[in-house]
Write an enzyme that holds these catalytic residues in place. Sequence first.
Site, PDB file in Angstrom:
ATOM      1  CG  ASP A   1      15.794  16.584 -34.428  1.00  0.00           C
ATOM      2  OD1 ASP A   1      16.969  16.067 -34.153  1.00  0.00           O
ATOM      3  OD2 ASP A   1      15.651  17.750 -33.743  1.00  0.00           O
TER       4      ASP A   1
ATOM      5  CB  VAL B   1      17.480  30.546 -24.557  1.00  0.00           C
ATOM      6  CG1 VAL B   1      16.189  29.928 -24.075  1.00  0.00           C
ATOM      7  CG2 VAL B   1      17.366  31.726 -25.578  1.00  0.00           C
TER       8      VAL B   1
ATOM      9  CG  ASN C   1      16.484  25.517 -34.215  1.00  0.00           C
ATOM     10  OD1 ASN C   1      17.069  26.625 -33.679  1.00  0.00           O
ATOM     11  ND2 ASN C   1      16.370  24.327 -33.719  1.00  0.00           N
TER      12      ASN C   1
ATOM     13  CG  ASP D   1      22.906  13.770 -40.816  1.00  0.00           C
ATOM     14  OD1 ASP D   1      23.358  15.071 -40.648  1.00  0.00           O
ATOM     15  OD2 ASP D   1      23.717  12.839 -40.636  1.00  0.00           O
ATOM     16  CB  VAL D   2      20.888  19.605 -41.211  1.00  0.00           C
ATOM     17  CG1 VAL D   2      19.613  19.592 -40.512  1.00  0.00           C
ATOM     18  CG2 VAL D   2      22.170  19.949 -40.008  1.00  0.00           C
TER      19      VAL D   2
ATOM     20  CE1 TYR E   1      26.413  27.385 -31.509  1.00  0.00           C
ATOM     21  CE2 TYR E   1      26.797  29.605 -30.205  1.00  0.00           C
ATOM     22  CZ  TYR E   1      26.046  28.528 -31.154  1.00  0.00           C
ATOM     23  OH  TYR E   1      24.735  28.865 -30.891  1.00  0.00           O
TER      24      TYR E   1
ATOM     25  NE  ARG F   1      17.882  17.913 -27.674  1.00  0.00           N
ATOM     26  CZ  ARG F   1      18.674  17.362 -26.929  1.00  0.00           C
ATOM     27  NH1 ARG F   1      18.370  16.649 -25.897  1.00  0.00           N
ATOM     28  NH2 ARG F   1      19.963  17.043 -27.640  1.00  0.00           N
TER      29      ARG F   1
END
Length: 267
Positions: A39, A196, A92, A65-66, A161, A18
């Site tokens: 994802d 965004v 991403n 799972d990155v 972040y 998404r």
Amino acid sequence: MSVYDLTGRKALVTGGARGLGAGMAGALARAGAAVVIGDIQEESGKATADSLRESGATAGFVSLDVTEDASWESAVAQTVAELGGLDIVVNNAGVEISGLVVDLDPAEVRRMLEVNVLGTALGIKHAFRAMRPGGAAGAGGAVVNISSVAATIPFPGIAGYSATKSAVDRLTRVAAMESGKLGYGVRVNCIYPGLVPTEMGAQLAADMATLGLWPSAEAAVGDVIDLTPLGRLGEVSDMADAVVFLASDGARFITGAGLPVDGGMGM
């Protein structure tokens, strides 16, 4: 054929279920690439892949799972097997947890470090292993990492972040140098998206009001727009088209670069 045509290329997009990731997967597909979405959100990831297939694209989904090395190994192997190669990896997947430095929560910072920094580093690792000479794909390619305008400006409430997205920038540059020095044939670049109004972006704006930094989410968004020379928020397509550019032969002599896609906010 246009240098921006990705026909015949095979791509893996993390966090592609998404938001920005889904938009990036869609843009790559429209440019001609076959796309696999990686994802942890299986239901929405499969739905996004189904939607791409309905529009005529070659698309699939892999559970990823990155933060887990073994998950990356499996996802890349599945992608190569399903698509017959791998030329593009878009790192991403990311999380943003707002908070003031004075109230810093170690668990929240660790979560962002794991997903945003370790997740991106593992993505580069397994992209290199697959794309370099002798790898499962072995034809070189492009890695596009997603940093943030938060890496370039001192925006309040997002210290953790910002730190992780600054790390993505540094990872990008060192990885690009290693790829060049070792002859991997893989270009590595990143983009710095501006704000965004995705679900994550809306939550960030709401958090700014909760933290007492702005009187309302709307006021926070208004100030972001005021700080942006082009006078608007970013759109998913703005970010997605920049990823397509960096993945394409139009960027064939670009590596180790960070491309601001922020309407001038971070200049």
